[in-house]
Design a protein around this motif. Sequence first.
Motif, PDB file in Angstrom:
ATOM      1  N   ASN A 181       0.825  -1.203   0.000  1.00 36.07           N
ATOM      2  CA  ASN A 181       0.000   0.000   0.000  1.00 36.07           C
ATOM      3  C   ASN A 181       0.865   1.261   0.000  1.00 36.07           C
ATOM      4  O   ASN A 181       1.938   1.302   0.580  1.00 36.07           O
ATOM      5  N   GLU A 225       0.074   5.604   0.319  1.00 38.84           N
ATOM      6  CA  GLU A 225      -0.932   6.647   0.523  1.00 38.84           C
ATOM      7  C   GLU A 225      -0.824   7.772  -0.498  1.00 38.84           C
ATOM      8  O   GLU A 225      -1.793   8.478  -0.734  1.00 38.84           O
ATOM      9  N   GLN A 246       4.534   0.044  -5.087  1.00 40.02           N
ATOM     10  CA  GLN A 246       3.642   0.780  -4.199  1.00 40.02           C
ATOM     11  C   GLN A 246       2.371   1.141  -4.960  1.00 40.02           C
ATOM     12  O   GLN A 246       2.436   1.708  -6.047  1.00 40.02           O
ATOM     13  N   THR A 306      -1.723   2.650  -4.792  1.00 34.18           N
ATOM     14  CA  THR A 306      -2.717   3.460  -4.081  1.00 34.18           C
ATOM     15  C   THR A 306      -4.120   2.902  -4.327  1.00 34.18           C
ATOM     16  O   THR A 306      -4.375   2.268  -5.344  1.00 34.18           O
ATOM     17  N   SER A 336      -6.047   0.528  -2.955  1.00 35.34           N
ATOM     18  CA  SER A 336      -6.409  -0.883  -2.855  1.00 35.34           C
ATOM     19  C   SER A 336      -6.702  -1.213  -1.391  1.00 35.34           C
ATOM     20  O   SER A 336      -5.814  -1.132  -0.546  1.00 35.34           O
ATOM     21  N   GLU A 337      -7.931  -1.568  -1.112  1.00 35.10           N
ATOM     22  CA  GLU A 337      -8.331  -1.872   0.271  1.00 35.10           C
ATOM     23  C   GLU A 337      -7.559  -3.053   0.849  1.00 35.10           C
ATOM     24  O   GLU A 337      -7.151  -3.021   2.006  1.00 35.10           O
ATOM     25  N   LEU A 369      -4.566  -4.087   0.263  1.00 41.13           N
ATOM     26  CA  LEU A 369      -3.164  -3.784   0.572  1.00 41.13           C
ATOM     27  C   LEU A 369      -3.007  -2.938   1.830  1.00 41.13           C
ATOM     28  O   LEU A 369      -1.889  -2.788   2.325  1.00 41.13           O
ATOM     29  N   LYS A 370      -4.100  -2.422   2.355  1.00 42.96           N
ATOM     30  CA  LYS A 370      -4.016  -1.711   3.636  1.00 42.96           C
ATOM     31  C   LYS A 370      -3.787  -2.699   4.777  1.00 42.96           C
ATOM     32  O   LYS A 370      -3.335  -2.323   5.843  1.00 42.96           O
TER      33      LYS A 370
END
Length: 132
Positions: A64, A66, A103, A105, A107-108, A110-111
């Motif tokens: 993940n 940000e 990396q 951004t 993607s639920e 990968l959190k």
Amino acid sequence: LCHFHKVGNLQLDGASFSSPPMVMLIGPYSAGKTSFIKHLVGKSFPGERVGIEPTTDKFVAIMNSEDEERIVPGNALTVTPNTPFAGLEKFGNGFLTRFEGSQVTGSEILKNLLIVDTPGILTGEKQTIGRS
């Protein structure tokens, strides 16, 4: 012959405990490992290589981000704070040139999960004939 002491005694730091769980996909080439990861992530990711012939030639840690999507070289990942890769520097530049981070951004999954894509393995004599 056996070098378990090199991998069995990795020092664990704070990032090893605070980072999300890591899942590594291993299997024959063209089995769909990268496509499966793309499905889980919900979109393409930087460094993604998909094809009929062996295409993934590196270990790719999909994680993940940000702020931006990008590829991070393996040697940079070993010194990046809050990543669990510091112990990999002992395997040297030969390994680190075949390791990179992707990396991603938005993607639920990968959190809460770090996924490692691997090069396909050759599974039998038919696949290894003519390869060196």
